[in-house]
Design a protein around this motif. Sequence first.
Motif, PDB file in Angstrom:
ATOM      1  N   LEU A 321      -2.094  12.787   0.846  1.00 46.16           N
ATOM      2  CA  LEU A 321      -0.967  11.733   0.920  1.00 46.16           C
ATOM      3  C   LEU A 321      -1.169  10.509   1.843  1.00 46.16           C
ATOM      4  O   LEU A 321      -0.312   9.550   1.836  1.00 46.16           O
ATOM      5  N   TYR A 322      -2.251  10.565   2.730  1.00 48.47           N
ATOM      6  CA  TYR A 322      -2.189   9.714   3.879  1.00 48.47           C
ATOM      7  C   TYR A 322      -3.443   9.035   3.549  1.00 48.47           C
ATOM      8  O   TYR A 322      -4.397   9.491   3.038  1.00 48.47           O
ATOM      9  N   SER A 323      -3.586   7.739   4.003  1.00 52.93           N
ATOM     10  CA  SER A 323      -4.868   7.020   4.293  1.00 52.93           C
ATOM     11  C   SER A 323      -5.309   7.113   5.847  1.00 52.93           C
ATOM     12  O   SER A 323      -4.214   7.608   6.734  1.00 52.93           O
ATOM     13  N   LEU A 324      -6.635   7.092   6.194  1.00 50.72           N
ATOM     14  CA  LEU A 324      -7.137   7.274   7.548  1.00 50.72           C
ATOM     15  C   LEU A 324      -6.160   6.389   8.541  1.00 50.72           C
ATOM     16  O   LEU A 324      -5.677   6.631   9.607  1.00 50.72           O
ATOM     17  N   PRO A 325      -6.171   4.790   8.233  1.00 53.15           N
ATOM     18  CA  PRO A 325      -5.275   3.876   8.975  1.00 53.15           C
ATOM     19  C   PRO A 325      -3.889   4.418   9.184  1.00 53.15           C
ATOM     20  O   PRO A 325      -3.316   4.341  10.426  1.00 53.15           O
ATOM     21  N   GLY A 326      -3.441   5.176   8.231  1.00 55.92           N
ATOM     22  CA  GLY A 326      -1.928   5.412   8.087  1.00 55.92           C
ATOM     23  C   GLY A 326      -1.730   6.505   9.175  1.00 55.92           C
ATOM     24  O   GLY A 326      -0.965   6.834  10.248  1.00 55.92           O
ATOM     25  N   ILE A 327      -2.831   7.557   9.171  1.00 59.23           N
ATOM     26  CA  ILE A 327      -2.757   8.669  10.140  1.00 59.23           C
ATOM     27  C   ILE A 327      -3.091   8.347  11.462  1.00 59.23           C
ATOM     28  O   ILE A 327      -2.126   8.796  12.370  1.00 59.23           O
ATOM     29  N   ILE A 328      -3.769   7.268  11.761  1.00 61.05           N
ATOM     30  CA  ILE A 328      -4.023   6.973  13.201  1.00 61.05           C
ATOM     31  C   ILE A 328      -2.924   6.275  13.731  1.00 61.05           C
ATOM     32  O   ILE A 328      -2.460   6.399  14.800  1.00 61.05           O
ATOM     33  N   SER A 329      -2.160   5.289  12.890  1.00 59.53           N
ATOM     34  CA  SER A 329      -1.144   4.543  13.247  1.00 59.53           C
ATOM     35  C   SER A 329       0.081   5.687  13.628  1.00 59.53           C
ATOM     36  O   SER A 329       0.774   5.405  14.817  1.00 59.53           O
ATOM     37  N   ALA A 330       0.210   6.634  12.898  1.00 66.06           N
ATOM     38  CA  ALA A 330       1.262   7.735  12.923  1.00 66.06           C
ATOM     39  C   ALA A 330       1.187   8.531  14.292  1.00 66.06           C
ATOM     40  O   ALA A 330       1.790   8.714  15.276  1.00 66.06           O
ATOM     41  N   LEU A 331      -0.457   8.796  14.557  1.00 67.84           N
ATOM     42  CA  LEU A 331      -0.572   9.369  15.823  1.00 67.84           C
ATOM     43  C   LEU A 331      -0.223   8.711  17.008  1.00 67.84           C
ATOM     44  O   LEU A 331      -0.102   9.271  18.023  1.00 67.84           O
ATOM     45  N   SER A 332      -0.620   7.395  16.995  1.00 69.39           N
ATOM     46  CA  SER A 332      -0.416   6.497  18.019  1.00 69.39           C
ATOM     47  C   SER A 332       1.061   6.443  18.404  1.00 69.39           C
ATOM     48  O   SER A 332       1.311   6.393  19.378  1.00 69.39           O
ATOM     49  N   ALA A 333       1.824   6.378  17.216  1.00 62.79           N
ATOM     50  CA  ALA A 333       3.414   6.467  17.551  1.00 62.79           C
ATOM     51  C   ALA A 333       3.942   7.514  18.134  1.00 62.79           C
ATOM     52  O   ALA A 333       4.644   7.489  19.015  1.00 62.79           O
ATOM     53  N   VAL A 334       3.467   8.787  17.769  1.00 62.39           N
ATOM     54  CA  VAL A 334       3.965  10.049  18.120  1.00 62.39           C
ATOM     55  C   VAL A 334       3.621  10.324  19.532  1.00 62.39           C
ATOM     56  O   VAL A 334       4.259  10.566  20.269  1.00 62.39           O
ATOM     57  N   ARG A 335       2.195   9.812  19.711  1.00 64.32           N
ATOM     58  CA  ARG A 335       1.671  10.096  21.388  1.00 64.32           C
ATOM     59  C   ARG A 335       2.572   9.218  22.235  1.00 64.32           C
ATOM     60  O   ARG A 335       2.809   9.624  23.521  1.00 64.32           O
ATOM     61  N   GLN A 336       2.916   7.983  21.791  1.00 62.10           N
ATOM     62  CA  GLN A 336       3.708   6.873  22.785  1.00 62.10           C
ATOM     63  C   GLN A 336       4.964   7.893  22.631  1.00 62.10           C
ATOM     64  O   GLN A 336       5.493   7.573  23.885  1.00 62.10           O
ATOM     65  N   CYS A 337       5.372   8.313  21.761  1.00 61.69           N
ATOM     66  CA  CYS A 337       6.745   9.092  21.942  1.00 61.69           C
ATOM     67  C   CYS A 337       6.782  10.109  22.761  1.00 61.69           C
ATOM     68  O   CYS A 337       7.779  10.369  23.604  1.00 61.69           O
ATOM     69  N   CYS A 338       5.542  10.889  22.940  1.00 63.23           N
ATOM     70  CA  CYS A 338       5.582  12.084  23.834  1.00 63.23           C
ATOM     71  C   CYS A 338       5.592  11.398  25.302  1.00 63.23           C
ATOM     72  O   CYS A 338       6.309  11.917  26.162  1.00 63.23           O
ATOM     73  N   ASP A 339       4.922  10.458  25.394  1.00 64.25           N
ATOM     74  CA  ASP A 339       5.021   9.611  26.937  1.00 64.25           C
ATOM     75  C   ASP A 339       6.393   9.187  27.128  1.00 64.25           C
ATOM     76  O   ASP A 339       6.827   9.328  28.305  1.00 64.25           O
ATOM     77  N   ARG A 340       7.057   8.426  26.122  1.00 62.85           N
ATOM     78  CA  ARG A 340       8.363   8.100  26.570  1.00 62.85           C
ATOM     79  C   ARG A 340       9.337   9.206  26.773  1.00 62.85           C
ATOM     80  O   ARG A 340      10.254   9.117  27.574  1.00 62.85           O
ATOM     81  N   MET A 341       9.209  10.376  26.172  1.00 65.17           N
ATOM     82  CA  MET A 341      10.072  11.507  26.367  1.00 65.17           C
ATOM     83  C   MET A 341      10.027  12.085  27.774  1.00 65.17           C
ATOM     84  O   MET A 341      11.217  12.575  28.317  1.00 65.17           O
ATOM     85  N   THR A 342       9.021  11.969  28.593  1.00 66.76           N
ATOM     86  CA  THR A 342       8.936  12.371  30.051  1.00 66.76           C
ATOM     87  C   THR A 342       9.921  11.519  30.981  1.00 66.76           C
ATOM     88  O   THR A 342      10.104  12.037  31.945  1.00 66.76           O
ATOM     89  N   ARG A 343      10.173  10.426  30.380  1.00 64.57           N
ATOM     90  CA  ARG A 343      11.110   9.657  31.175  1.00 64.57           C
ATOM     91  C   ARG A 343      12.548   9.357  30.634  1.00 64.57           C
ATOM     92  O   ARG A 343      13.395   8.886  31.230  1.00 64.57           O
ATOM     93  N   ALA A 344      12.768   9.665  29.463  1.00 63.79           N
ATOM     94  CA  ALA A 344      13.809   9.584  28.510  1.00 63.79           C
ATOM     95  C   ALA A 344      14.923  10.498  28.934  1.00 63.79           C
ATOM     96  O   ALA A 344      14.430  11.869  29.191  1.00 63.79           O
ATOM     97  N   GLY A 345      16.435  10.057  28.940  1.00 60.56           N
ATOM     98  CA  GLY A 345      17.264  10.877  29.206  1.00 60.56           C
ATOM     99  C   GLY A 345      17.694  11.607  27.808  1.00 60.56           C
ATOM    100  O   GLY A 345      17.965  12.865  27.966  1.00 60.56           O
ATOM    101  N   ASN A 346      17.489  11.211  26.568  1.00 61.85           N
ATOM    102  CA  ASN A 346      17.747  11.774  25.534  1.00 61.85           C
ATOM    103  C   ASN A 346      16.490  11.807  24.479  1.00 61.85           C
ATOM    104  O   ASN A 346      16.034  11.030  23.956  1.00 61.85           O
ATOM    105  N   ARG A 347      15.819  12.930  24.538  1.00 64.64           N
ATOM    106  CA  ARG A 347      14.637  13.381  23.994  1.00 64.64           C
ATOM    107  C   ARG A 347      14.781  13.307  22.450  1.00 64.64           C
ATOM    108  O   ARG A 347      13.859  12.914  21.811  1.00 64.64           O
ATOM    109  N   ARG A 348      15.875  13.866  21.852  1.00 60.92           N
ATOM    110  CA  ARG A 348      16.100  13.903  20.514  1.00 60.92           C
ATOM    111  C   ARG A 348      16.038  12.614  20.005  1.00 60.92           C
ATOM    112  O   ARG A 348      15.397  12.354  18.902  1.00 60.92           O
ATOM    113  N   MET A 349      16.872  11.749  20.569  1.00 61.12           N
ATOM    114  CA  MET A 349      16.952  10.243  20.077  1.00 61.12           C
ATOM    115  C   MET A 349      15.558   9.546  19.917  1.00 61.12           C
ATOM    116  O   MET A 349      15.130   8.820  19.000  1.00 61.12           O
ATOM    117  N   GLU A 350      14.649   9.729  21.081  1.00 57.79           N
ATOM    118  CA  GLU A 350      13.336   9.317  20.966  1.00 57.79           C
ATOM    119  C   GLU A 350      12.440   9.683  19.718  1.00 57.79           C
ATOM    120  O   GLU A 350      11.832   8.969  19.118  1.00 57.79           O
TER     121      GLU A 350
END
Length: 536
Positions: A321-350
């Motif tokens: 269901l995915y293309s390789l560029p789509g997977i890489i884009s999604a992986l980058s977005a989720v990893r950035q989310c993990c980084d923001r979660m370490t500093r965010a007060g509301n991790r669920r919202m992130e």
Amino acid sequence: MGAYEALYRKWRPQSFEDIVAQPHITRTVRNQIMRGKTAHAYLFTGSRGTGKTTCARIFAKAVNCLNPKNGDPCLECEICRDAEAGTLTDIIEIDGASNNGVDEVRNLRENASFLPVRCKYKVFIIDEVHMMSAGAFNALLKMIEEPPEYVKFVFATTEIHKVPATILSRCQRFDFRRILPADIAGRIRYIAEHEQFTVSEAAAHRIAVLSDGGMRDALSLLDQCAAISDAVELETVEEAVGVAGTESVFLILRAATEKNASAALERIDLLYQQSKDMTRFADEISQQLRNLMLLKTAPDDASLLDIMPEELEQLKAIAALYSLPGIISALSAVRQCCDRMTRAGNRRMELEMTIIRLCADQQQQSGDIKALTNRIAALEQQLAAIQANGVPVQQAAPPKRRQPAPAKNVPTQNLQVDAKTDEKQFVAVKNWAAVLERFFDINPAVAGLLNNSSAYIYAEKNILLVCVRNMLFRRLFKQTDAVMLLDAAEQILGTRYQLRYKVLEQEADQTAPAEILMQRAQSDGIRTGIQEDAGV
């Protein structure tokens, strides 16, 4: 009934043979012990839980064992028993984090000056040696470089880059490898066979993946799971650790491709109500996106994937269901989310914002790809219809190679006019002084060649004729200078002309001294700028 002993302590390896996944180290150290060629200082480095301290303790017992067996301690003599019980005074284990000062090192040096009480060697094991201060390292240098023959040092660290080079150069360094999930799972099943509980293969694999290459972490997690149930299953591990599980992760990944943000948010809400760790769940999503990326890149090599065999088919269905560029884009977005979660007060919202963004991105990518596919199909149909009507389709001609432009910084002899000109056709330029002033602002180095010059315009042929009274003009005036002069004339006169010039021979006497100097220099073999321009 005695006190309970944790699994990672109870099942700590007692010989080099029991150490898991470090054969390159155990083989070398055993050979040194058997041949009596052990070094005076060792440095064990690697990630946590890979066996550094355990190997150091086994080494200390082996070099002092009364009856060693193929480089391993016998575990039966009084030295081995007392070392295991921690009552042997000749094996000193020091925590580098809490004994990191110069005073502690001074006490160590005083202790090293005394002969062993019962053993052949006095072995100092310093764990977390990178935590020692710079002064403590300096105090150790001389002792490590030339220790007494009965003293051996074994250092262990997880951060080798913090150990000074002066210490590294005095030790034999051994790098402990991260333990593979398959090796950890095998060790877990072996321990479960000798304990009063069972572990499923799926549960053992999940524990191995969660431990991130550390055997101690894996056994601590196994101990926790065994306290929940005597039959450790995959659900037991997920309950103990607080992970969401692959089912929830796969649902999120499918929802992103189906543009179903509502289903994804409902699952996040359910996991939140169950007190699941949102940061860990985001990390699980990134791990499965990594598996999708590897599956797209190397579909025939399943050994790269950290999944169970029964999950492979589901992952392949999602990958379709995915293309390789789509997977890489999604992986980058989720990893950035993990980084923001370490500093965010509301991790669920992130996490919710990231999942909504993934659903929107997949929808946009799907729409763009579908629109592009439809346009290509329509163009192919039109091309087929044209060819069916007998109209030949011409191939586009290859682009012509542009020839390199001629060099501009060459003398302008081609602009010189030698023949007599008809004075009736040329009109004098009245504001030539203004043109020269403007040219001086643009190119002051060459403007001096035009002193006492005059200019005339041949309007019918759009020619600007410059009459100069400097014999060096024809040699020093270049094509680039001609362009600048025309630019100055256009700014003042308002018209772009073709430049021509004429050297007035009757004024040659004014420049004769310079000409004579040039000739004398050339006759004496002195290179001049004129010769360089002419390529001499």
